[in-house]
Design a protein around this motif. Structure first.
Motif, PDB file in Angstrom:
ATOM      1  N   PHE A 167     -11.571  52.058  82.712  1.00  0.00           N
ATOM      2  CA  PHE A 167     -11.228  51.599  81.370  1.00  0.00           C
ATOM      3  C   PHE A 167      -9.770  51.921  81.050  1.00  0.00           C
ATOM      4  N   LEU A 168      -9.343  53.140  81.380  1.00  0.00           N
ATOM      5  CA  LEU A 168      -7.946  53.522  81.141  1.00  0.00           C
ATOM      6  C   LEU A 168      -6.990  52.714  82.016  1.00  0.00           C
ATOM      7  N   LEU A 169      -7.422  52.372  83.238  1.00  0.00           N
ATOM      8  CA  LEU A 169      -6.601  51.521  84.101  1.00  0.00           C
ATOM      9  C   LEU A 169      -6.393  50.155  83.458  1.00  0.00           C
ATOM     10  N   SER A 170      -7.447  49.618  82.834  1.00  0.00           N
ATOM     11  CA  SER A 170      -7.306  48.325  82.173  1.00  0.00           C
ATOM     12  C   SER A 170      -6.325  48.406  81.009  1.00  0.00           C
ATOM     13  N   ILE A 171      -6.223  49.570  80.370  1.00  0.00           N
ATOM     14  CA  ILE A 171      -5.246  49.750  79.298  1.00  0.00           C
ATOM     15  C   ILE A 171      -3.834  49.849  79.877  1.00  0.00           C
ATOM     16  N   VAL A 172      -3.702  50.517  81.018  1.00  0.00           N
ATOM     17  CA  VAL A 172      -2.392  50.635  81.675  1.00  0.00           C
ATOM     18  C   VAL A 172      -1.822  49.249  81.994  1.00  0.00           C
ATOM     19  N   LEU A 173      -2.687  48.315  82.381  1.00  0.00           N
ATOM     20  CA  LEU A 173      -2.243  46.979  82.768  1.00  0.00           C
ATOM     21  C   LEU A 173      -1.972  46.070  81.573  1.00  0.00           C
TER      22      LEU A 173
END
Length: 203
Positions: A93-99
């Motif tokens: 989920f945090l990776l999707s925010i990073v992108l």
């Protein structure tokens, strides 16, 4: 004697990491705004032409990131411990925010492209879907107000992908409906229990 919760992770440890990730991602949203490089002194029309489309995409992405940050913080507070699966889902989920700054940059520069709008819409759908799954795991399922609020953006973003493919110039207005999840939660909040009424005394 074995400890039944020895393999569980303290979810509050994710708070510092998530705050940093959200803060950096939300700041980088403005990185792609055009830098002042006008050949002449710009007028209002020049400013609107240069910044209007990209600024609209930035505001949309910033509000979306802010809403999911609030949801993420409330979920961490509700779920003190989590399994390895839950931790990994939170990291995705945090990776999707990073992108988010990446797709936001594409959408800000080429928002009339159906391919770019679809890509951005798919990204929003992934973020909302991961958030909904994490809320489902945190609350144990059921007709919970938080789950309804988390699923609502998914219901909006999925058809939004189709609209992005057909009419990319209008889809940003449809995506705004995803914020209705904040309102949807209020309709399923449990009503406060009324105190029992004492029967009338007999004569």
């Amino acid at each position: 004697m074995t400890e039944p919760q020895s393999d569980l992770f303290e979810m509050r440890r994710l708070e510092s990491l998530s705050n940093t990730i959200f803060g950096v991602a939300m700041t980088l949203l403005a990185y792609d705004l055009p830098k002042p490089n006008f050949a002449e002194l710009p007028g209002w029309i020049d400013l609107v032409h240069t910044y209007s489309g990209r600024l609209a995409g930035l505001v949309l992405s910033f509000i979306i990131a802010g809403v999911f940050w609030i949801s993420h913080q409330r979920r961490l507070a509700r779920q003190p411990l989590g399994s390895r699966t839950v931790v990994m889902l939170n990291l995705f989920f945090l990776l999707s925010i990073v992108l988010l700054p990446v797709t936001n940059s594409l959408y800000g520069n080429y928002r009339l492209s159906s391919a770019v709008a679809v890509l951005y819409g798919l990204h929003l759908t992934i973020i909302a879907s991961l958030n909904a799954v994490l809320w489902w795991l945190a609350t144990g399922g059921g007709r919970h107000a938080e789950i309804v609020g988390a699923i609502f953006p998914v219901v909006v973003f999925v058809p939004g992908v189709v609209i992005a493919a057909l009419a990319p110039e209008y889809v940003q207005y449809f995506w705004m409906l995803g914020f209705g999840g904040l309102v949807a939660r209020r309709f399923v909040r449990p009503k406060p229990m009324q105190p029992p009424v004492d029967p009338a005394p007999r004569a």
